[in-house]
Design a protein around this motif. Structure first.
Motif, PDB file in Angstrom:
ATOM      1  N   LYS A 173       0.827  -1.213   0.000  1.00  0.00           N
ATOM      2  CA  LYS A 173       0.000   0.000   0.000  1.00  0.00           C
ATOM      3  C   LYS A 173       0.859   1.261   0.000  1.00  0.00           C
ATOM      4  O   LYS A 173       0.558   2.230  -0.702  1.00  0.00           O
ATOM      5  CB  LYS A 173      -0.937  -0.001   1.211  1.00  0.00           C
ATOM      6  N   ALA A 174       1.930   1.248   0.780  1.00  0.00           N
ATOM      7  CA  ALA A 174       2.806   2.413   0.842  1.00  0.00           C
ATOM      8  C   ALA A 174       3.550   2.630  -0.476  1.00  0.00           C
ATOM      9  O   ALA A 174       3.677   3.765  -0.958  1.00  0.00           O
ATOM     10  CB  ALA A 174       3.804   2.253   1.986  1.00  0.00           C
ATOM     11  N   LEU A 175       4.025   1.561  -1.080  1.00  0.00           N
ATOM     12  CA  LEU A 175       4.705   1.672  -2.379  1.00  0.00           C
ATOM     13  C   LEU A 175       3.747   2.189  -3.448  1.00  0.00           C
ATOM     14  O   LEU A 175       4.105   3.056  -4.265  1.00  0.00           O
ATOM     15  CB  LEU A 175       5.269   0.313  -2.793  1.00  0.00           C
ATOM     16  N   GLN A 176       2.531   1.680  -3.436  1.00  0.00           N
ATOM     17  CA  GLN A 176       1.537   2.118  -4.409  1.00  0.00           C
ATOM     18  C   GLN A 176       1.144   3.569  -4.199  1.00  0.00           C
ATOM     19  O   GLN A 176       0.734   4.254  -5.142  1.00  0.00           O
ATOM     20  CB  GLN A 176       0.313   1.204  -4.338  1.00  0.00           C
ATOM     21  N   ALA A 177       1.293   4.056  -2.957  1.00  0.00           N
ATOM     22  CA  ALA A 177       1.026   5.466  -2.661  1.00  0.00           C
ATOM     23  C   ALA A 177       2.212   6.354  -3.015  1.00  0.00           C
ATOM     24  O   ALA A 177       2.167   7.572  -2.808  1.00  0.00           O
ATOM     25  CB  ALA A 177       0.683   5.626  -1.179  1.00  0.00           C
ATOM     26  N   GLY A 178       3.288   5.747  -3.531  1.00  0.00           N
ATOM     27  CA  GLY A 178       4.444   6.510  -3.981  1.00  0.00           C
ATOM     28  C   GLY A 178       5.508   6.748  -2.936  1.00  0.00           C
ATOM     29  O   GLY A 178       6.382   7.612  -3.118  1.00  0.00           O
ATOM     30  N   MET A 179       5.471   6.003  -1.856  1.00  0.00           N
ATOM     31  CA  MET A 179       6.444   6.186  -0.778  1.00  0.00           C
ATOM     32  C   MET A 179       7.555   5.142  -0.843  1.00  0.00           C
ATOM     33  O   MET A 179       7.323   4.011  -1.253  1.00  0.00           O
ATOM     34  CB  MET A 179       5.736   6.080   0.583  1.00  0.00           C
ATOM     35  N   HIS A 180       8.749   5.545  -0.433  1.00  0.00           N
ATOM     36  CA  HIS A 180       9.835   4.593  -0.238  1.00  0.00           C
ATOM     37  C   HIS A 180       9.541   3.826   1.050  1.00  0.00           C
ATOM     38  O   HIS A 180       8.937   4.372   1.986  1.00  0.00           O
ATOM     39  CB  HIS A 180      11.176   5.314  -0.116  1.00  0.00           C
ATOM     40  N   THR A 233       6.546  -4.465  -7.162  1.00  0.00           N
ATOM     41  CA  THR A 233       5.850  -3.190  -7.018  1.00  0.00           C
ATOM     42  C   THR A 233       6.831  -2.048  -6.832  1.00  0.00           C
ATOM     43  O   THR A 233       6.657  -0.969  -7.421  1.00  0.00           O
ATOM     44  CB  THR A 233       4.869  -3.253  -5.835  1.00  0.00           C
ATOM     45  N   ALA A 234       7.867  -2.256  -6.035  1.00  0.00           N
ATOM     46  CA  ALA A 234       8.884  -1.218  -5.844  1.00  0.00           C
ATOM     47  C   ALA A 234       9.547  -0.868  -7.167  1.00  0.00           C
ATOM     48  O   ALA A 234       9.768   0.318  -7.479  1.00  0.00           O
ATOM     49  CB  ALA A 234       9.928  -1.688  -4.826  1.00  0.00           C
ATOM     50  N   ARG A 235       9.843  -1.885  -7.966  1.00  0.00           N
ATOM     51  CA  ARG A 235      10.462  -1.664  -9.260  1.00  0.00           C
ATOM     52  C   ARG A 235       9.525  -0.897 -10.193  1.00  0.00           C
ATOM     53  O   ARG A 235       9.925   0.068 -10.863  1.00  0.00           O
ATOM     54  CB  ARG A 235      10.849  -3.005  -9.878  1.00  0.00           C
ATOM     55  N   ALA A 236       8.275  -1.301 -10.209  1.00  0.00           N
ATOM     56  CA  ALA A 236       7.290  -0.658 -11.099  1.00  0.00           C
ATOM     57  C   ALA A 236       7.052   0.799 -10.708  1.00  0.00           C
ATOM     58  O   ALA A 236       6.845   1.657 -11.579  1.00  0.00           O
ATOM     59  CB  ALA A 236       5.979  -1.438 -11.063  1.00  0.00           C
ATOM     60  N   LYS A 237       7.080   1.079  -9.411  1.00  0.00           N
ATOM     61  CA  LYS A 237       6.814   2.436  -8.932  1.00  0.00           C
ATOM     62  C   LYS A 237       8.078   3.294  -8.839  1.00  0.00           C
ATOM     63  O   LYS A 237       8.000   4.488  -8.545  1.00  0.00           O
ATOM     64  CB  LYS A 237       6.145   2.373  -7.555  1.00  0.00           C
ATOM     65  N   GLY A 238       9.231   2.697  -9.078  1.00  0.00           N
ATOM     66  CA  GLY A 238      10.479   3.437  -8.979  1.00  0.00           C
ATOM     67  C   GLY A 238      10.799   3.883  -7.567  1.00  0.00           C
ATOM     68  O   GLY A 238      11.395   4.938  -7.351  1.00  0.00           O
ATOM     69  N   ARG A 239      10.421   3.071  -6.589  1.00  0.00           N
ATOM     70  CA  ARG A 239      10.636   3.394  -5.175  1.00  0.00           C
ATOM     71  C   ARG A 239      11.681   2.463  -4.570  1.00  0.00           C
ATOM     72  O   ARG A 239      11.898   1.354  -5.045  1.00  0.00           O
ATOM     73  CB  ARG A 239       9.348   3.260  -4.366  1.00  0.00           C
ATOM     74  N   ILE A 240      12.309   2.910  -3.495  1.00  0.00           N
ATOM     75  CA  ILE A 240      13.260   2.098  -2.750  1.00  0.00           C
ATOM     76  C   ILE A 240      12.496   1.175  -1.799  1.00  0.00           C
ATOM     77  O   ILE A 240      11.602   1.620  -1.070  1.00  0.00           O
ATOM     78  CB  ILE A 240      14.227   2.979  -1.935  1.00  0.00           C
ATOM     79  N   LEU A 241      12.857  -0.093  -1.801  1.00  0.00           N
ATOM     80  CA  LEU A 241      12.370  -1.046  -0.807  1.00  0.00           C
ATOM     81  C   LEU A 241      13.599  -1.617  -0.113  1.00  0.00           C
ATOM     82  O   LEU A 241      14.410  -2.308  -0.732  1.00  0.00           O
ATOM     83  CB  LEU A 241      11.561  -2.171  -1.459  1.00  0.00           C
ATOM     84  N   MET A 242      13.729  -1.321   1.170  1.00  0.00           N
ATOM     85  CA  MET A 242      14.867  -1.805   1.957  1.00  0.00           C
ATOM     86  C   MET A 242      14.344  -2.673   3.091  1.00  0.00           C
ATOM     87  O   MET A 242      13.277  -2.415   3.655  1.00  0.00           O
ATOM     88  CB  MET A 242      15.671  -0.629   2.514  1.00  0.00           C
ATOM     89  N   ILE A 243      15.084  -3.719   3.426  1.00  0.00           N
ATOM     90  CA  ILE A 243      14.735  -4.618   4.523  1.00  0.00           C
ATOM     91  C   ILE A 243      15.744  -4.419   5.660  1.00  0.00           C
ATOM     92  O   ILE A 243      16.938  -4.245   5.418  1.00  0.00           O
ATOM     93  CB  ILE A 243      14.739  -6.088   4.053  1.00  0.00           C
TER      94      ILE A 243
END
Length: 345
Positions: A80-87, A107-117
């Motif tokens: 939900k956060a990635l789809q809202a445009g947030m890292h 989803t992170a790739r499609a939205k151009g957002r950073i996903l870190m674990i």
């Protein structure tokens, strides 16, 4: 950067919030927790607003969020956060299933957002130095390794005798998801190669619910791990070490040995025959340190923010974590079926 924190439990209180607060590029702008009181306390301490729902927080003009909730909600909230445009910085384990993890990275790739674990062990200066020494060939060809991560369990360090970690519907995994996932991720980072085969055993030896019945997840896991180039090693992760926490890695090569956090004084020792090089580098925050409000940064928040500002993937990206999650899923199957399982890639 405007930051939101979703889930205001212990890890948010002792790591995420104070480390964002110390980073000059950040402002803590919003907090949400299913029990409102903790979010209100953090908003009062750091500023920002206390949101009444996840949807309310995600409608705000935030740059990034930390997901610090129970494991069963990681994928849903992160998506939900990635789809809202947030890292998104998501606590480990990444999600409950490999498929959920893949959806998060896609989803992170499609939205151009950073996903870190939040696999903070990659970030210690000791492990970074060990990786450098391995890449330089200081101990020759890697042959084997042994790693241990054991402590008293989440019931001890949280002070809650019935934490969500003990409930399968919320945690999915026990000691493997809490501690073992760090080691599955770290060995691949140190060696630069994937885990491709696992043989495991998972047991509940001691942990109980307040009524005395055994918890529904494992409190110990043992594994033999194989990598793509034939390195074989052992891993033990557990919640039943009622002495001093142990969190070590020893790597054996054809020309020497690397010992990480395996000595009381030095964080890293390079052994070549009778010669030793000893290093005192950055340590790992143990749970007792965190509970006491240990001031040293873990590096997680700084790496997350730097990766966003520099437009690069973080050291602990979602993509990096996928093979560790595949290995964890294979370990569950191995323990259930009593045989070696090849890890999909």
């Amino acid at each position: 950067m405007e930051i939101g924190i979703i889930g205001c439990g212990t890890i948010a209180q002792v790591r995420h919030a104070p480390e964002y607060h110390r980073n000059p590029a950040c402002r803590l702008a919003a907090f949400y927790n299913t029990g409102r009181e903790k979010a209100e306390q953090m908003a009062a301490q750091y500023g920002g607003v206390c949101c009444g729902s996840l949807e309310e927080l995600l409608k705000l003009d935030l740059d990034a969020v930390s997901v610090c909730t129970s494991n069963d909600t990681h994928a849903r909230i992160a998506l939900k956060a990635l789809q809202a445009g947030m890292h998104v910085l998501c606590e480990k384990p990444m999600a409950m299933t490999v498929r959920e993890c893949e959806q998060m990275t896609e989803t992170a790739r499609a939205k151009g957002r950073i996903l870190m674990i939040g696999n903070n062990q990659r970030l210690t200066s000791t492990h970074q130095k060990a990786r450098e020494l391995i890449q330089r060939g200081e101990i020759g060809k890697i042959l084997s390794f042994e790693t241990v991560f054991v402590h008293r369990g989440p019931d001890q360090w949280t002070g809650d005798k019935d934490p969500w970690f003990f409930h399968k519907e919320k945690a999915g995994l026990g000691a493997l998801g809490d501690l073992g996932i760090h080691k599955l991720d770290l060995i691949q980072h140190l060696l630069g190669e994937d885990i491709t085969g696992v043989t495991g055993r998972m047991e509940t030896l001691d942990k109980t619910y307040p009524d005395g019945s055994r918890i529904a997840v494992e409190d110990n896991v043992w594994a033999i791990l194989e990598t793509e180039h034939g390195v074989i090693g052992s891993m033990h992760a557990g919640w039943t070490c009622y002495g001093q926490e142990r969190n070590s890695f020893v790597i054996y090569g054809t020309e020497g040995v690397l010992r990480c956090y395996d000595d009381e004084k030095y964080t890293l020792i390079l052994e070549k025959g009778d010669i030793q090089e000893k290093y005192q580098l950055g340590g790992i925050q143990n749970n007792d340190d965190q509970k006491a409000g240990f001031a040293e940064n873990s590096g997680v928040i700084d790496e997350f923010i730097s990766s966003i500002l520099e437009g690069r993937q973080p050291i602990c990206s979602g993509e990096d974590n996928l093979q560790a999650m595949r290995a964890a899923e294979a370990l569950q199957r191995s323990a259930k079926e009593g045989r070696r399982i090849a890890v999909a890639r």
